[in-house]
Motif scaffolding. Sequence first.
Motif, mmCIF file in Angstrom:
data_model
loop_
_atom_site.group_PDB
_atom_site.id
_atom_site.type_symbol
_atom_site.label_atom_id
_atom_site.label_comp_id
_atom_site.label_asym_id
_atom_site.label_seq_id
_atom_site.Cartn_x
_atom_site.Cartn_y
_atom_site.Cartn_z
ATOM 1 N N PHE A 76 0.803 -1.213 0.000
ATOM 2 C CA PHE A 76 0.000 0.000 0.000
ATOM 3 C C PHE A 76 0.847 1.280 0.000
ATOM 4 C CE2 PHE A 76 -3.501 -2.713 1.996
ATOM 5 C CZ PHE A 76 -4.165 -2.855 0.795
ATOM 6 N N PRO A 77 1.895 1.384 0.834
ATOM 7 C CA PRO A 77 2.745 2.577 0.750
ATOM 8 C C PRO A 77 3.438 2.734 -0.600
ATOM 9 C CG PRO A 77 3.061 1.503 2.858
ATOM 10 C CD PRO A 77 2.229 0.575 2.020
ATOM 11 N N VAL A 78 3.840 1.606 -1.214
ATOM 12 C CA VAL A 78 4.455 1.705 -2.547
ATOM 13 C C VAL A 78 3.441 2.288 -3.533
ATOM 14 C CG1 VAL A 78 5.385 0.385 -4.483
ATOM 15 C CG2 VAL A 78 6.104 -0.151 -2.146
ATOM 16 N N MET A 79 2.199 1.803 -3.478
ATOM 17 C CA MET A 79 1.157 2.346 -4.341
ATOM 18 C C MET A 79 0.965 3.838 -4.081
ATOM 19 S SD MET A 79 -2.919 1.391 -4.541
ATOM 20 C CE MET A 79 -3.217 2.187 -2.951
ATOM 21 N N ASN A 80 0.907 4.222 -2.806
ATOM 22 C CA ASN A 80 0.709 5.630 -2.466
ATOM 23 C C ASN A 80 1.899 6.482 -2.895
ATOM 24 O OD1 ASN A 80 -1.758 4.955 -1.299
ATOM 25 N ND2 ASN A 80 -0.883 4.697 0.736
ATOM 26 N N GLY A 81 3.095 5.896 -2.840
ATOM 27 C CA GLY A 81 4.260 6.625 -3.323
ATOM 28 C C GLY A 81 4.167 6.881 -4.825
ATOM 29 N N LEU A 82 3.679 5.892 -5.592
ATOM 30 C CA LEU A 82 3.476 6.092 -7.024
ATOM 31 C C LEU A 82 2.427 7.166 -7.273
ATOM 32 C CD1 LEU A 82 3.543 2.448 -8.486
ATOM 33 C CD2 LEU A 82 5.400 4.114 -8.283
ATOM 34 N N LEU B 268 6.298 5.654 -21.811
ATOM 35 C CA LEU B 268 5.907 4.275 -21.514
ATOM 36 C C LEU B 268 6.024 4.005 -20.017
ATOM 37 C CD1 LEU B 268 5.108 1.439 -22.407
ATOM 38 C CD2 LEU B 268 7.543 0.968 -22.814
ATOM 39 N N ALA B 269 7.034 4.589 -19.383
ATOM 40 C CA ALA B 269 7.219 4.389 -17.944
ATOM 41 C C ALA B 269 6.016 4.912 -17.164
ATOM 42 C CB ALA B 269 8.495 5.075 -17.472
ATOM 43 N N ASP B 270 5.517 6.089 -17.546
ATOM 44 C CA ASP B 270 4.347 6.650 -16.872
ATOM 45 C C ASP B 270 3.119 5.766 -17.078
ATOM 46 O OD1 ASP B 270 5.902 8.686 -16.025
ATOM 47 O OD2 ASP B 270 4.879 10.280 -17.122
ATOM 48 N N ALA B 271 2.973 5.218 -18.285
ATOM 49 C CA ALA B 271 1.847 4.322 -18.560
ATOM 50 C C ALA B 271 1.929 3.075 -17.688
ATOM 51 C CB ALA B 271 1.828 3.942 -20.035
ATOM 52 N N VAL B 272 3.139 2.547 -17.513
ATOM 53 C CA VAL B 272 3.332 1.368 -16.659
ATOM 54 C C VAL B 272 2.996 1.701 -15.214
ATOM 55 C CG1 VAL B 272 5.046 -0.232 -15.741
ATOM 56 C CG2 VAL B 272 5.024 0.315 -18.184
ATOM 57 N N LEU B 273 3.404 2.889 -14.756
ATOM 58 C CA LEU B 273 3.092 3.291 -13.379
ATOM 59 C C LEU B 273 1.586 3.400 -13.167
ATOM 60 C CD1 LEU B 273 5.810 5.999 -12.578
ATOM 61 C CD2 LEU B 273 5.777 3.577 -11.970
ATOM 62 N N HIS B 274 0.873 3.922 -14.169
ATOM 63 C CA HIS B 274 -0.591 3.961 -14.076
ATOM 64 C C HIS B 274 -1.147 2.546 -13.881
ATOM 65 C CE1 HIS B 274 -0.437 8.119 -15.571
ATOM 66 N NE2 HIS B 274 -1.727 8.220 -15.280
ATOM 67 N N GLY B 275 -0.622 1.611 -14.681
ATOM 68 C CA GLY B 275 -1.116 0.245 -14.598
ATOM 69 C C GLY B 275 -0.757 -0.441 -13.293
ATOM 70 N N CYS B 276 0.378 -0.065 -12.709
ATOM 71 C CA CYS B 276 0.818 -0.696 -11.468
ATOM 72 C C CYS B 276 -0.086 -0.361 -10.287
ATOM 73 C CB CYS B 276 2.245 -0.268 -11.142
ATOM 74 S SG CYS B 276 3.505 -1.051 -12.175
ATOM 75 N N LEU B 277 -0.785 0.770 -10.335
ATOM 76 C CA LEU B 277 -1.610 1.189 -9.201
ATOM 77 C C LEU B 277 -2.653 0.126 -8.851
ATOM 78 C CD1 LEU B 277 -2.195 4.965 -10.064
ATOM 79 C CD2 LEU B 277 -0.570 3.992 -8.420
ATOM 80 N N GLY B 278 -3.381 -0.326 -9.863
ATOM 81 C CA GLY B 278 -4.421 -1.313 -9.602
ATOM 82 C C GLY B 278 -3.851 -2.649 -9.166
ATOM 83 N N VAL B 279 -2.722 -3.048 -9.752
ATOM 84 C CA VAL B 279 -2.112 -4.324 -9.399
ATOM 85 C C VAL B 279 -1.629 -4.292 -7.953
ATOM 86 C CG1 VAL B 279 -0.224 -5.908 -9.896
ATOM 87 C CG2 VAL B 279 -1.446 -4.797 -11.777
ATOM 88 N N LEU B 280 -0.981 -3.204 -7.556
ATOM 89 C CA LEU B 280 -0.492 -3.089 -6.184
ATOM 90 C C LEU B 280 -1.650 -3.061 -5.189
ATOM 91 C CD1 LEU B 280 2.349 -0.470 -6.728
ATOM 92 C CD2 LEU B 280 2.658 -2.834 -5.978
#
Length: 314
Positions: free
Chosen positions: A44-50, A230-242
């Motif tokens: 959760f903190p990793v997600m919030n950091g993103l 592409l990195a920003d797009a990946v970070l967007h996608g990581c939010l839901g996964v995390l």
Amino acid sequence: MASRDEARCASAPRAAVAPASLPPGRDRRVLLGILLMCAAGTLFPVMNGLVQVLSRTYPSEQIIWARNTGHLLVVLALIVPRYGLSVLRTVRPAAQLARSILLLMSTAMFFFGVKHIPLAQAGSISQMAPFFVTLLAWPLLGERIRPSRFVAVLVGFVGVLIVIRPGTDVFHWASLLIMGSAFCYALYQIFTRRVAGLDRPETSVMYSALVGTLVMCAVVPFVWKAPLSLADAVLHGCLGVLGASGHYCVARALTYAQANVIAPFQYWQIVGSVIVGWFVSGLLPDLGTWIGAGIIVAAGVYIALTASRAPRRG
């Protein structure tokens, strides 16, 4: 928020047997439950950091949409192949809608608030949700509160006041958004308890992800900003996964050990917020935040450890 979703820390009676008489492997299951709760307190903190990183460039509404949509895709991949569309069948549609909207409100307020205050401070304030649940469970669920637990709730609020320090130069209005997020999440937990014995858990998980995604799909076209890389797009996608992974860890942890045993380890999320916040901004909490967080943790651990002795409804 984050530390936030389908896990319900319902009170559970203490085991009546001595530790030496526990069945083989029981200690190992409890340890696994603790490790899973700590894993959630890291995810959760990793997600919030993103969220903080993306908020520097993208509108919060878009980030909330990405969080909910990514979570929904994970849920669809895991639940629909097993249960089909019948998972959407509910006997309490109004309650499911209410709890899903409350979860969306909690997420939105946290994401808007965490743009402006340090992650450790936001993480500490968000831990007020269990205190709100303790207070709300009496009028809404008929679960009476012991005087000692009520005092613990008051002590927890004192800890929050030390963290946010209203009336001083340290205070930021965004702290109130984080408190509002914790309050909405507490109401969400109350509504989740109400439907727990009527709808299957998978139904509740599905509605939480689906309603938030549909609402934000109606909002995001008005604020959309295409990812710059592409990195920003990946970070967007990581939010839901995390987020989905964190909630899964909490839910699995509660199947391995009693809630009052593993609930104190949810406060690892504050430590995770300190570490991630340092990586994101290079800032460490000041002394007031440390003291306030310590008070919040102490009060929360007391409530968790006495949960099994709390009077039942009546």
